[in-house]
Scaffold this active site. Structure first.
Site, PDB file in Angstrom:
ATOM      1  N   GLU A  46      16.971  -6.867  15.600  1.00 35.02           N
ATOM      2  CA  GLU A  46      16.722  -5.815  14.706  1.00 35.02           C
ATOM      3  C   GLU A  46      17.852  -5.502  13.542  1.00 35.02           C
ATOM      4  O   GLU A  46      17.218  -5.350  12.525  1.00 35.02           O
ATOM      5  CB  GLU A  46      16.336  -4.341  15.537  1.00 35.02           C
ATOM      6  CG  GLU A  46      15.954  -3.149  14.625  1.00 35.02           C
ATOM      7  CD  GLU A  46      14.777  -3.330  13.810  1.00 35.02           C
ATOM      8  OE1 GLU A  46      14.116  -4.280  14.094  1.00 35.02           O
ATOM      9  OE2 GLU A  46      14.520  -2.292  13.128  1.00 35.02           O
ATOM     10  N   LYS A  83       5.012  -2.228   3.446  1.00 34.20           N
ATOM     11  CA  LYS A  83       4.970  -1.564   4.850  1.00 34.20           C
ATOM     12  C   LYS A  83       4.048  -1.881   5.928  1.00 34.20           C
ATOM     13  O   LYS A  83       4.213  -2.090   7.005  1.00 34.20           O
ATOM     14  CB  LYS A  83       5.054  -0.076   4.381  1.00 34.20           C
ATOM     15  CG  LYS A  83       5.331   0.865   5.606  1.00 34.20           C
ATOM     16  CD  LYS A  83       6.624   1.152   5.853  1.00 34.20           C
ATOM     17  CE  LYS A  83       6.583   2.095   7.041  1.00 34.20           C
ATOM     18  NZ  LYS A  83       8.080   1.656   7.685  1.00 34.20           N
ATOM     19  N   LYS A 110      16.884  -5.779   9.729  1.00 39.44           N
ATOM     20  CA  LYS A 110      17.079  -4.521   8.938  1.00 39.44           C
ATOM     21  C   LYS A 110      18.085  -5.090   7.645  1.00 39.44           C
ATOM     22  O   LYS A 110      17.793  -4.802   6.620  1.00 39.44           O
ATOM     23  CB  LYS A 110      18.077  -3.460   9.457  1.00 39.44           C
ATOM     24  CG  LYS A 110      17.401  -2.379  10.439  1.00 39.44           C
ATOM     25  CD  LYS A 110      16.328  -1.776   9.739  1.00 39.44           C
ATOM     26  CE  LYS A 110      14.857  -2.509   9.618  1.00 39.44           C
ATOM     27  NZ  LYS A 110      13.933  -2.345  10.436  1.00 39.44           N
ATOM     28  N   TRP A 151       0.340  -5.546  -4.004  1.00 38.94           N
ATOM     29  CA  TRP A 151       1.237  -6.506  -3.464  1.00 38.94           C
ATOM     30  C   TRP A 151       0.662  -7.763  -3.269  1.00 38.94           C
ATOM     31  O   TRP A 151      -0.423  -8.176  -2.382  1.00 38.94           O
ATOM     32  CB  TRP A 151       1.684  -6.039  -2.124  1.00 38.94           C
ATOM     33  CG  TRP A 151       2.889  -6.624  -1.447  1.00 38.94           C
ATOM     34  CD1 TRP A 151       4.189  -6.060  -1.347  1.00 38.94           C
ATOM     35  CD2 TRP A 151       2.971  -7.964  -0.703  1.00 38.94           C
ATOM     36  NE1 TRP A 151       5.026  -6.798  -0.829  1.00 38.94           N
ATOM     37  CE2 TRP A 151       4.365  -8.323  -0.202  1.00 38.94           C
ATOM     38  CE3 TRP A 151       2.137  -8.817  -0.473  1.00 38.94           C
ATOM     39  CZ2 TRP A 151       4.777  -9.142   0.384  1.00 38.94           C
ATOM     40  CZ3 TRP A 151       2.600 -10.060   0.136  1.00 38.94           C
ATOM     41  CH2 TRP A 151       3.845 -10.123   0.465  1.00 38.94           C
ATOM     42  N   ASN A 186      -8.630  -3.692  -1.300  1.00 44.83           N
ATOM     43  CA  ASN A 186      -7.479  -4.210  -0.667  1.00 44.83           C
ATOM     44  C   ASN A 186      -8.000  -4.824   0.456  1.00 44.83           C
ATOM     45  O   ASN A 186      -9.006  -4.517   1.249  1.00 44.83           O
ATOM     46  CB  ASN A 186      -6.720  -2.784   0.149  1.00 44.83           C
ATOM     47  CG  ASN A 186      -5.656  -3.163   1.061  1.00 44.83           C
ATOM     48  OD1 ASN A 186      -5.174  -4.101   1.149  1.00 44.83           O
ATOM     49  ND2 ASN A 186      -5.678  -2.077   2.067  1.00 44.83           N
ATOM     50  N   GLY A 187      -7.697  -6.392   0.432  1.00 51.84           N
ATOM     51  CA  GLY A 187      -8.158  -7.303   1.622  1.00 51.84           C
ATOM     52  C   GLY A 187      -8.269  -8.635   0.677  1.00 51.84           C
ATOM     53  O   GLY A 187      -7.727  -8.705  -0.150  1.00 51.84           O
ATOM     54  N   GLU A 197      16.211  -7.675   5.491  1.00 58.47           N
ATOM     55  CA  GLU A 197      15.071  -7.069   4.633  1.00 58.47           C
ATOM     56  C   GLU A 197      15.670  -6.292   3.548  1.00 58.47           C
ATOM     57  O   GLU A 197      14.859  -6.338   2.160  1.00 58.47           O
ATOM     58  CB  GLU A 197      14.511  -5.964   5.405  1.00 58.47           C
ATOM     59  CG  GLU A 197      13.619  -6.468   6.525  1.00 58.47           C
ATOM     60  CD  GLU A 197      12.750  -5.405   7.218  1.00 58.47           C
ATOM     61  OE1 GLU A 197      11.745  -5.344   7.458  1.00 58.47           O
ATOM     62  OE2 GLU A 197      13.297  -4.447   7.718  1.00 58.47           O
ATOM     63  N   ARG A 224       3.113   0.338  -0.145  1.00 57.37           N
ATOM     64  CA  ARG A 224       2.038  -0.470   0.302  1.00 57.37           C
ATOM     65  C   ARG A 224       2.315  -1.700  -0.473  1.00 57.37           C
ATOM     66  O   ARG A 224       1.561  -2.739  -0.115  1.00 57.37           O
ATOM     67  CB  ARG A 224       0.696   0.004   0.240  1.00 57.37           C
ATOM     68  CG  ARG A 224       0.740   1.493   1.294  1.00 57.37           C
ATOM     69  CD  ARG A 224      -0.938   2.056   1.396  1.00 57.37           C
ATOM     70  NE  ARG A 224      -1.519   0.844   1.961  1.00 57.37           N
ATOM     71  CZ  ARG A 224      -1.861   0.755   3.385  1.00 57.37           C
ATOM     72  NH1 ARG A 224      -1.362   1.828   4.122  1.00 57.37           N
ATOM     73  NH2 ARG A 224      -2.429  -0.052   3.632  1.00 57.37           N
ATOM     74  N   HIS A 237      26.002 -22.097  21.102  1.00 59.85           N
ATOM     75  CA  HIS A 237      25.161 -23.232  20.900  1.00 59.85           C
ATOM     76  C   HIS A 237      24.318 -23.473  19.589  1.00 59.85           C
ATOM     77  O   HIS A 237      23.187 -23.774  19.587  1.00 59.85           O
ATOM     78  CB  HIS A 237      23.914 -22.934  22.110  1.00 59.85           C
ATOM     79  CG  HIS A 237      24.592 -23.054  23.425  1.00 59.85           C
ATOM     80  ND1 HIS A 237      24.903 -24.047  24.324  1.00 59.85           N
ATOM     81  CD2 HIS A 237      24.700 -21.865  24.239  1.00 59.85           C
ATOM     82  CE1 HIS A 237      25.520 -23.538  25.452  1.00 59.85           C
ATOM     83  NE2 HIS A 237      25.221 -22.322  25.290  1.00 59.85           N
ATOM     84  N   CYS A 264      -2.349  -3.722  -0.294  1.00 65.30           N
ATOM     85  CA  CYS A 264      -2.213  -2.874  -1.386  1.00 65.30           C
ATOM     86  C   CYS A 264      -2.672  -1.559  -1.135  1.00 65.30           C
ATOM     87  O   CYS A 264      -2.910  -1.057  -0.048  1.00 65.30           O
ATOM     88  CB  CYS A 264      -3.502  -3.361  -2.573  1.00 65.30           C
ATOM     89  SG  CYS A 264      -3.147  -5.126  -2.716  1.00 65.30           S
TER      90      CYS A 264
HETATM   91  C1  G6P Z   1       5.765  -5.105   8.265  1.00 64.62           C
HETATM   92  C2  G6P Z   1       6.717  -4.090   7.955  1.00 64.62           C
HETATM   93  C3  G6P Z   1       7.830  -4.000   9.114  1.00 64.62           C
HETATM   94  C4  G6P Z   1       6.932  -3.542  10.398  1.00 64.62           C
HETATM   95  C5  G6P Z   1       5.923  -4.695  10.771  1.00 64.62           C
HETATM   96  C6  G6P Z   1       4.875  -4.119  11.545  1.00 64.62           C
HETATM   97  O1  G6P Z   1       6.238  -6.423   8.292  1.00 64.62           O
HETATM   98  O2  G6P Z   1       7.670  -4.471   6.742  1.00 64.62           O
HETATM   99  O3  G6P Z   1       8.881  -2.880   9.039  1.00 64.62           O
HETATM  100  O4  G6P Z   1       7.676  -3.803  11.631  1.00 64.62           O
HETATM  101  O5  G6P Z   1       5.230  -4.721   9.327  1.00 64.62           O
HETATM  102  O6  G6P Z   1       4.308  -3.014  11.362  1.00 64.62           O
HETATM  103  P1  G6P Z   1       3.682  -2.100  12.464  1.00 64.62           P
HETATM  104  O7  G6P Z   1       3.286  -0.892  11.544  1.00 64.62           O
HETATM  105  O8  G6P Z   1       2.412  -2.878  12.858  1.00 64.62           O
HETATM  106  O9  G6P Z   1       4.500  -1.415  13.236  1.00 64.62           O
END
Ligand code: G6P
Length: 632
Positions: free
Chosen positions: A505, A627, A509, A90, A116-117, A512, A43, A528, A18
């Site tokens: 990746e 994020k 992307k 969140w 937050n936590g 996501e 966040r 496979h 959060c």
């Molecule tokens: C979340 C984000 C990703 C990110 C990951 C690790 O899952 O949505 O985009 O790669 O955390 O985050 P960091 O801040 O440790 O790179």
């Protein structure tokens, strides 16, 4: 009494990732809080709320939905106070309801708290507090904490209300197991706020006659660039004129005021439609910033100011361990490839979440790296702490200056790409690839890489921003390709060697932000299993640059085409394919092996972005994601 019309009844709801913000000063708090919450929305964005302490009353508004919804709600109230707290949430489980939103008010109506936590022992504390007569309108762990503060405050017999407020919070936190970044208001202390943290990020912005507490700098940078990074176990007690920091065991802390090096415009959209788009297009400059001042005068190797390791210490290292989560984990895989290829040293890569529990035997001479854009990802932090506990030296590659990982590491490298707001990482990822390539170069030059090869490598790295610019020029063509394939429900991303992680990746992307099912595989592995998915409805994105195994990749493409699978290829300029093999072609310039993964990332970022836009998705705030994942 709170003026909220909201019934505070709800299911258990843990709050993770959060955003919290608190304001104390001369100005109307609500507008500053709402602005901060807007900036923190990445966040968490399922609900939001504020509490304002004015004329001896706690006024609360909280709503499920985006901050905009909360803004409409607050507009209905006369929130004029200059002291307040706000939260954007969140949730992992428990409904997304008005009631589950923060702040939570203690049952005596005296305290408002945002959190937050996760409070792990909330259930025992709730039983205890219930026996003491405290009541609960929700099943949130946060409401338990607000009542626990009320309980300890009521029990404090010595001192004035201000001292009791501080002691009430301190004693409550001493009983908490779990993680928290909190801010608290007390009705008896109408000109004070208290905030504290343990394993959840929290900063204090030191403004002109005002202070702002926030989960990250983006929420306060429009008002001040002077910040104090609070550490785990610290409590800050604020009035509009002064603040003091103490620890849970009452030790006074001398604050260090740091300056944020970026400004509010860096965290604004400008002319772009989305932060993701902005961050994709600012990569040439961001990557320039990641490299600035980091090459030797003779131009044959990289130099890093913060490794806190001498060259001879580094020469003793015979193995590297890299840990990260999500996109950063993909960057580790590319770095593994480059270190093994150029420095000829073995590298192990692990998900931080796995490493922390699997008790892996490690080489005593291994050097441990963690990669994290935010520097707050809880699993990465825990992996780092575990490695340190075992006596390893841990270095961090991290973007957010002053983050917990940066502070707790033994040294490291800042990425310096400025704030990344879009939930899907783009510029932070390519910068991690770049820094990884520089680490590989540095170690290689300590080993067997020649001066000439080092010079060529450095030249290639310095050329990256221009190469990225060239690829970005293809954005309109990539947008057209995106339109053609946006209706697909499945995608494969296939690459080999250092481009296998880029395939992973690319798939991440796409899924996501567009919610399309996508998988990344080494191109030859496709036979496979994944090949069973192939049909005219499942496009494959192939990374097929010129190189040793180019022909092998073309063979894999043929196998897909034989099954009517559409092919989008990312290849080196000037490459031709047999008639009818590819349905769309995106080119990248010829470049050094160490930088190919960076350059090849750009087309897939653009492709995913345009597909998501075409499908009408909320690109910067994809459903269910956040994020910064600050709780396990
Ligand atoms: C979340 C984000 C990703 C990110 C990951 C690790 O899952 O949505 O985009 O790669 O955390 O985050 P960091 O801040 O440790 O790179």
């Amino acid at each position: 009494m709170p003026c909220s019309s909201i019934a505070l009844s709800c299911n258990l709801s843990k709050q993770i990732m959060c955003g919290i913000v608190g304001y104390i000063g001369k100005h109307k708090a609500v507008s500053i809080l709402l602005e901060g919450l807007k900036r923190l929305e990445y966040r968490g964005y399922d609900s939001a709320g504020v509490a304002i302490l004015q004329q001896g009353k706690l006024l609360v508004a909280k709503k499920a939905g985006r901050v905009e919804v909360l803004a409409h709600e607050t507009a209905k109230h006369a929130f004029t106070g200059t002291l307040g707290i706000g939260h954007t949430r969140w949730a992992t489980h428990g409904g997304v309801t008005d009631a589950n939103a923060h702040p939570h008010i203690s049952s005596d109506g005296k305290f408002a708290l945002i959190h937050n936590g996760v409070i792990e022992n909330y259930s025992q504390m709730k039983t205890f507090l219930t026996q003491k007569g405290y009541t609960f309108k929700s099943e949130t762990d946060t409401e338990v904490l607000s009542n626990l503060v009320a309980y300890h405050y009521a029990k404090e017999s010595s001192g004035d209300t201000s001292e009791r407020f501080l002691e009430g919070v301190r004693k409550a936190l001493q009983h908490v197991e779990g993680t928290y970044g909190i801010a608290v208001l007390c009705i008896d202390c109408p000109e004070e706020m208290i905030a504290a943290r343990k394993a959840s990020p929290l900063l204090l912005g030191v403004g002109d006659g005002e202070y702002i507490i926030a989960s990250d700098a983006s929420a306060l940078v429009s008002r001040t660039q002077n910040v104090v990074y609070l550490k785990d176990g610290e409590i800050v007690h604020l009035t509009a004129k002064a603040f003091s920091i103490t620890t849970l065991d009452q030790t006074e802390v001398t604050p260090i005021v740091d300056t944020i090096t970026w400004s509010v415009s860096d965290a604004e959209l400008g002319t772009y439609s989305h932060f993701m788009e902005k961050e994709i297009f600012e990569q040439p400059v961001a990557l320039e910033n990641s490299m600035r001042g980091r090459f030797s005068e003779d131009g044959s190797t990289a130099v890093f100011g913060g490794l806190n390791l001498t060259a001879s210490e580094l020469r003793q290292i015979n193995r590297f361990m890299f840990c990260a989560c999500g996109t950063a984990w993909h960057a580790c895989l590319v770095t593994e490839h480059l270190i093994e290829r150029f420095a000829r040293l073995p590298v192990e890569v692990d998900y931080a979440s796995e490493f922390r529990y699997r008790n892996a035997p490690l080489d005593p001479n291994a050097l441990f790296f963690v990669l994290s854009q935010s520097g707050e990802t809880i699993d990465t932090l825990a992996a780092m702490r575990e490695a340190k506990r075992k006596g390893y030296r841990v270095l961090a590659i991290n973007n957010v200056v002053g983050s917990t990982i940066a502070r707790e590491s033994d040294g490291g490298i800042y990425q310096h790409v400025g704030p990344e707001i879009g939930v899907a990482s783009t510029k932070a990822f390519t910068s991690q690839l770049l820094v990884g390539a520089m680490v590989a170069l540095y170690v290689a030059r300590l080993k067997d890489m020649s001066f000439a090869d080092g010079t060529e490598y450095v030249k290639a790295l310095k050329g990256v921003p221009d190469l990225v610019r060239q690829v970005l020029k293809q954005a309109p063509a990539i947008k057209e390709i995106a339109k053609r394939f946006a209706k697909a429900n499945d995608f494969l991303f296939l690459g080999r060697l250092s481009l296998f992680p880029i395939a992973l990746e690319g798939a991440l992307k796409l899924k996501e932000i567009s919610y399309i099912h996508a998988e990344g595989y080494p191109a030859a592995e496709m036979k496979h299993g994944p090949i069973a998915l192939i049909s005219e409805k499942c496009p494959s994105v192939f990374f097929a640059p010129q190189g040793e195994i180019f022909n092998k990749i073309v063979s894999s493409m043929q196998e897909i085409k034989a099954r009517k699978g559409p092919i989008i290829v990312i290849t080196t300029e000037g490459t031709e394919f047999p008639e009818g093999l590819v349905d769309a072609k995106i080119t990248i310039p010829q470049c050094h092996e160490a930088v190919v993964p960076i350059i090849a990332s750009i087309p897939v970022q653009l492709l995913s972005y345009y597909i998501a836009v075409e499908r009408g998705c909320d690109v910067d705030k994809p459903r269910n994601l956040a994020k910064s994942v600050t709780v396990e």
